[in-house]
Write a protein that holds these residues in place. Structure first.
Motif, PDB file in Angstrom:
ATOM      1  N   LEU A   1       0.836  -1.204   0.000  1.00 53.59           N
ATOM      2  CA  LEU A   1       0.000   0.000   0.000  1.00 53.59           C
ATOM      3  C   LEU A   1       0.867   1.249   0.000  1.00 53.59           C
ATOM      4  CD1 LEU A   1      -2.777   1.369   0.205  1.00 53.59           C
ATOM      5  CD2 LEU A   1      -2.628   1.125   2.698  1.00 53.59           C
ATOM      6  N   ASN A   2       1.940   1.231   0.799  1.00 53.18           N
ATOM      7  CA  ASN A   2       2.862   2.366   0.833  1.00 53.18           C
ATOM      8  C   ASN A   2       3.487   2.599  -0.538  1.00 53.18           C
ATOM      9  OD1 ASN A   2       2.691   3.323   3.437  1.00 53.18           O
ATOM     10  ND2 ASN A   2       4.197   1.898   4.244  1.00 53.18           N
ATOM     11  N   TYR A   3       3.904   1.519  -1.175  1.00 56.96           N
ATOM     12  CA  TYR A   3       4.521   1.643  -2.490  1.00 56.96           C
ATOM     13  C   TYR A   3       3.514   2.182  -3.506  1.00 56.96           C
ATOM     14  CZ  TYR A   3       6.585   0.362  -6.954  1.00 56.96           C
ATOM     15  OH  TYR A   3       7.069   0.400  -8.234  1.00 56.96           O
ATOM     16  N   THR A   4       2.319   1.590  -3.512  1.00 57.16           N
ATOM     17  CA  THR A   4       1.297   2.010  -4.471  1.00 57.16           C
ATOM     18  C   THR A   4       0.923   3.471  -4.280  1.00 57.16           C
ATOM     19  OG1 THR A   4       0.408  -0.244  -4.495  1.00 57.16           O
ATOM     20  CG2 THR A   4      -1.016   1.496  -5.346  1.00 57.16           C
ATOM     21  N   THR A   5       0.728   3.857  -3.011  1.00 55.08           N
ATOM     22  CA  THR A   5       0.355   5.245  -2.725  1.00 55.08           C
ATOM     23  C   THR A   5       1.448   6.208  -3.173  1.00 55.08           C
ATOM     24  OG1 THR A   5      -0.925   4.518  -0.802  1.00 55.08           O
ATOM     25  CG2 THR A   5      -0.340   6.841  -0.911  1.00 55.08           C
ATOM     26  N   SER A   6       2.697   5.891  -2.835  1.00 58.32           N
ATOM     27  CA  SER A   6       3.811   6.756  -3.222  1.00 58.32           C
ATOM     28  C   SER A   6       3.923   6.867  -4.744  1.00 58.32           C
ATOM     29  CB  SER A   6       5.123   6.209  -2.651  1.00 58.32           C
ATOM     30  OG  SER A   6       5.068   6.153  -1.251  1.00 58.32           O
ATOM     31  N   HIS A   7       3.738   5.730  -5.411  1.00 62.05           N
ATOM     32  CA  HIS A   7       3.861   5.718  -6.865  1.00 62.05           C
ATOM     33  C   HIS A   7       2.727   6.475  -7.538  1.00 62.05           C
ATOM     34  CE1 HIS A   7       3.423   4.027 -10.943  1.00 62.05           C
ATOM     35  NE2 HIS A   7       4.750   3.911 -10.912  1.00 62.05           N
ATOM     36  N   ASP A   8       1.496   6.210  -7.111  1.00 60.70           N
ATOM     37  CA  ASP A   8       0.334   6.768  -7.794  1.00 60.70           C
ATOM     38  C   ASP A   8       0.133   8.251  -7.516  1.00 60.70           C
ATOM     39  OD1 ASP A   8      -0.007   4.260  -8.741  1.00 60.70           O
ATOM     40  OD2 ASP A   8      -1.778   3.773  -7.548  1.00 60.70           O
ATOM     41  N   LEU A   9       0.611   8.733  -6.383  1.00 61.24           N
ATOM     42  CA  LEU A   9       0.441  10.155  -6.064  1.00 61.24           C
ATOM     43  C   LEU A   9       1.367  11.056  -6.886  1.00 61.24           C
ATOM     44  CD1 LEU A   9      -0.028  10.317  -2.184  1.00 61.24           C
ATOM     45  CD2 LEU A   9      -1.689  10.934  -3.939  1.00 61.24           C
ATOM     46  N   ARG A  10       2.383  10.463  -7.498  1.00 62.70           N
ATOM     47  CA  ARG A  10       3.317  11.297  -8.252  1.00 62.70           C
ATOM     48  C   ARG A  10       2.651  11.957  -9.458  1.00 62.70           C
ATOM     49  NH1 ARG A  10       8.614   8.110  -9.677  1.00 62.70           N
ATOM     50  NH2 ARG A  10       7.059   6.626 -10.459  1.00 62.70           N
ATOM     51  N   SER A  11       1.713  11.273 -10.078  1.00 62.54           N
ATOM     52  CA  SER A  11       1.059  11.839 -11.269  1.00 62.54           C
ATOM     53  C   SER A  11       0.278  13.113 -10.959  1.00 62.54           C
ATOM     54  CB  SER A  11       0.146  10.786 -11.911  1.00 62.54           C
ATOM     55  OG  SER A  11       0.916   9.725 -12.420  1.00 62.54           O
ATOM     56  N   PRO A  12      -0.648  13.106  -9.959  1.00 64.55           N
ATOM     57  CA  PRO A  12      -1.350  14.362  -9.664  1.00 64.55           C
ATOM     58  C   PRO A  12      -0.432  15.460  -9.146  1.00 64.55           C
ATOM     59  CG  PRO A  12      -1.926  12.649  -8.065  1.00 64.55           C
ATOM     60  CD  PRO A  12      -1.188  11.982  -9.173  1.00 64.55           C
ATOM     61  N   VAL A  13       0.631  15.078  -8.451  1.00 62.35           N
ATOM     62  CA  VAL A  13       1.563  16.095  -7.960  1.00 62.35           C
ATOM     63  C   VAL A  13       2.315  16.732  -9.125  1.00 62.35           C
ATOM     64  CG1 VAL A  13       3.667  16.466  -6.614  1.00 62.35           C
ATOM     65  CG2 VAL A  13       1.822  15.119  -5.656  1.00 62.35           C
ATOM     66  N   ASN A  14       2.772  15.907 -10.059  1.00 61.40           N
ATOM     67  CA  ASN A  14       3.436  16.441 -11.250  1.00 61.40           C
ATOM     68  C   ASN A  14       2.487  17.304 -12.068  1.00 61.40           C
ATOM     69  OD1 ASN A  14       6.106  15.443 -11.057  1.00 61.40           O
ATOM     70  ND2 ASN A  14       5.432  13.404 -11.717  1.00 61.40           N
ATOM     71  N   ASN A  15       1.224  16.882 -12.089  1.00 59.04           N
ATOM     72  CA  ASN A  15       0.216  17.670 -12.798  1.00 59.04           C
ATOM     73  C   ASN A  15       0.031  19.037 -12.136  1.00 59.04           C
ATOM     74  OD1 ASN A  15      -1.870  17.865 -14.875  1.00 59.04           O
ATOM     75  ND2 ASN A  15      -3.328  17.845 -13.159  1.00 59.04           N
ATOM     76  N   LEU A  16       0.058  19.077 -10.826  1.00 53.75           N
ATOM     77  CA  LEU A  16      -0.073  20.333 -10.087  1.00 53.75           C
ATOM     78  C   LEU A  16       1.104  21.268 -10.400  1.00 53.75           C
ATOM     79  CD1 LEU A  16      -1.454  22.097  -7.929  1.00 53.75           C
ATOM     80  CD2 LEU A  16      -0.218  20.787  -6.188  1.00 53.75           C
ATOM     81  N   ILE A  17       2.316  20.691 -10.442  1.00 61.31           N
ATOM     82  CA  ILE A  17       3.504  21.487 -10.773  1.00 61.31           C
ATOM     83  C   ILE A  17       3.374  22.068 -12.183  1.00 61.31           C
ATOM     84  CG2 ILE A  17       5.999  21.385 -11.189  1.00 61.31           C
ATOM     85  CD1 ILE A  17       6.132  19.206  -9.026  1.00 61.31           C
ATOM     86  N   SER A  18       2.891  21.245 -13.116  1.00 61.64           N
ATOM     87  CA  SER A  18       2.725  21.703 -14.497  1.00 61.64           C
ATOM     88  C   SER A  18       1.709  22.840 -14.587  1.00 61.64           C
ATOM     89  CB  SER A  18       2.286  20.538 -15.390  1.00 61.64           C
ATOM     90  OG  SER A  18       3.269  19.518 -15.403  1.00 61.64           O
ATOM     91  N   LEU A  19       0.617  22.727 -13.845  1.00 63.68           N
ATOM     92  CA  LEU A  19      -0.407  23.768 -13.858  1.00 63.68           C
ATOM     93  C   LEU A  19       0.143  25.093 -13.344  1.00 63.68           C
ATOM     94  CD1 LEU A  19      -3.530  21.765 -12.589  1.00 63.68           C
ATOM     95  CD2 LEU A  19      -3.166  22.709 -14.896  1.00 63.68           C
ATOM     96  N   VAL A  20       0.945  25.031 -12.281  1.00 64.78           N
ATOM     97  CA  VAL A  20       1.547  26.257 -11.748  1.00 64.78           C
ATOM     98  C   VAL A  20       2.497  26.868 -12.769  1.00 64.78           C
ATOM     99  CG1 VAL A  20       3.046  27.208  -9.953  1.00 64.78           C
ATOM    100  CG2 VAL A  20       1.315  25.501  -9.362  1.00 64.78           C
ATOM    101  N   ASP A  21       3.245  26.015 -13.479  1.00 63.71           N
ATOM    102  CA  ASP A  21       4.176  26.511 -14.500  1.00 63.71           C
ATOM    103  C   ASP A  21       3.448  27.168 -15.661  1.00 63.71           C
ATOM    104  OD1 ASP A  21       6.440  25.725 -13.125  1.00 63.71           O
ATOM    105  OD2 ASP A  21       6.587  23.781 -14.127  1.00 63.71           O
ATOM    106  N   LEU A  22       2.211  26.722 -15.915  1.00 66.75           N
ATOM    107  CA  LEU A  22       1.446  27.283 -17.032  1.00 66.75           C
ATOM    108  C   LEU A  22       0.873  28.666 -16.725  1.00 66.75           C
ATOM    109  CD1 LEU A  22      -0.501  24.107 -18.271  1.00 66.75           C
ATOM    110  CD2 LEU A  22       1.333  25.318 -19.488  1.00 66.75           C
ATOM    111  N   ILE A  23       0.828  28.989 -15.449  1.00 66.07           N
ATOM    112  CA  ILE A  23       0.280  30.312 -15.083  1.00 66.07           C
ATOM    113  C   ILE A  23       1.252  31.402 -15.518  1.00 66.07           C
ATOM    114  CG2 ILE A  23      -0.413  31.794 -13.158  1.00 66.07           C
ATOM    115  CD1 ILE A  23      -1.222  29.281 -11.648  1.00 66.07           C
TER     116      ILE A  23
END
Length: 352
Positions: free
Chosen positions: A137-159
């Motif tokens: 569960l720890n591995y899955t959570t750590s792995h799967d959360l990277r996508s929305p976090v990277n998406n958040l970084i990209s959105l901030v960069d687009l501003i």
């Protein structure tokens, strides 16, 4: 003199019996009669093997043949079936007297002890299963959360920050980006740690193979002596390895006691232990000439918890599970090769 022993025989709470070399009870004390539920006449009228649990008959017969060769039986356990159909565990000590063709034996009822051991193993198995699920569960959570976090970084960069005039808003956007990048770094670290098999951060010592072997063999010297095991040791190529000393002792102990436990009765036990450097990896090899097992059938289960392959009453299905975890928790790997009646070889590659 025999009449002085009669009260001891009759009043003992342990199960006492005398059997002949033909496999029949000659005399049974009341405690044994009460435990099995059969009358003394019933017990004496059938072969002893008729009262033994089916799965233990073949193994018991092989040890009984040793008794007929004037070899005492010590610390042997098997199961009997009572008249009511209940299965009980007995712990035996038996001494043969060849000139009389008789065997004098004492048995203790250890059924309750076995039930407690099975309960403990069941709890350990459940805890292990829960632990593996939590790790996954720890591995899955750590792995799967990277996508929305990277998406958040990209959105901030687009501003387009040039269009944002409010200083407080600019500051908040910067905080969001820094926080998202920090969270992304942490998640990447967690995922990488799992990829490396959760290698422990504990400080390792330089462990001397020969010193560990001497310590372990001394601690079980009586067991080794009774088994007649012969050792072929060669640590000349690689004398030491960075490892956890307690783990190494456990590895030696479990390997050696397993070899003794699963030795072939008709063949002298020979154990070979060597160390080497193969392809830049410190390597440890342990081999015996015991019963072995069918790799196709059980090879994938050998390091799993609570797995038993020979029906030995002393097997708890924990030893090789511990060995596997000792090795892999420190970044190493372990390989097993075996063949029925040709022994088993374990090869450990340490994390260099």
């Amino acid at each position: 003199m025999d009449h002085y022993l009669d009260p001891f025989f009759e009043l003992s709470m342990d199960c006492l019996c005398i059997a002949n070399f033909e496999g029949y009870f000659v005399k049974i004390n009341p405690a044994f009669v009460e435990l099995l539920g059969f009358s003394e006449i019933e017990l004496r009228s059938k072969l002893i093997s008729d009262f033994i649990y089916d799965e233990d008959k073949k193994r018991t017969a092989s040890y009984r043949s040793n008794l007929k060769q004037n070899k005492p039986l010590i610390n042997f356990e098997n199961r009997y079936v009572t008249k009511s159909g209940a299965i009980i565990w007995l712990h035996w000590t038996a001494i043969p007297v060849e000139k009389d063709k008789l065997v004098y034996a004492i048995a203790k009822d250890i059924t309750h002890k076995k039930e407690l051991e099975n309960e403990r193993i069941s709890h350990l198995s459940k805890l292990s299963e829960v632990n593996e699920k939590l790790k996954q569960l720890n591995y899955t959570t750590s792995h799967d959360l990277r996508s929305p976090v990277n998406n958040l970084i990209s959105l901030v960069d687009l501003i387009d920050l040039s269009k944002v005039e409010d200083p407080e808003t600019l500051k908040m956007l910067n905080y969001i980006k820094v926080s998202a990048e920090g969270l992304n770094d942490s998640l990447n670290t967690y995922v990488e740690a799992f990829k490396q098999k959760n290698i422990s951060n504990e400080t390792l010592d330089l462990v001397n193979f020969n010193a560990i072997f001497n310590k372990v063999s001394h601690s079980i010297s009586t067991l080794i002596q009774k088994s007649g095991a012969q050792f072929e040791i060669d640590f000349s190529v690689l004398e030491n390895v960075p490892f956890n000393p307690a783990y190494m002792e456990s590895i030696f102990l479990n390997f050696i006691t397993n070899s003794i436990k699963y030795a072939r009765p008709e063949v002298p036990l020979i154990i070979s232990i060597t160390s080497n450097n193969l392809y830049g990896k410190p390597t440890f090899k342990y081999s015996d000439n015991g019963l072995g097992f069918d790799m196709e059938k059980v090879g994938h289960l050998i390091f799993k918890l609570n797995q038993r392959f020979h029906g030995n009453e002393d097997s708890k299905g924990v030893g090789l599970y511990l060995v596997y975890n000792h090795v892999t928790s420190l970044g190493g790997s372990i390989h097993v090769d075996s063949k029925i009646n040709h022994g088993t070889t374990f090869t450990i590659s340490f994390n260099s």
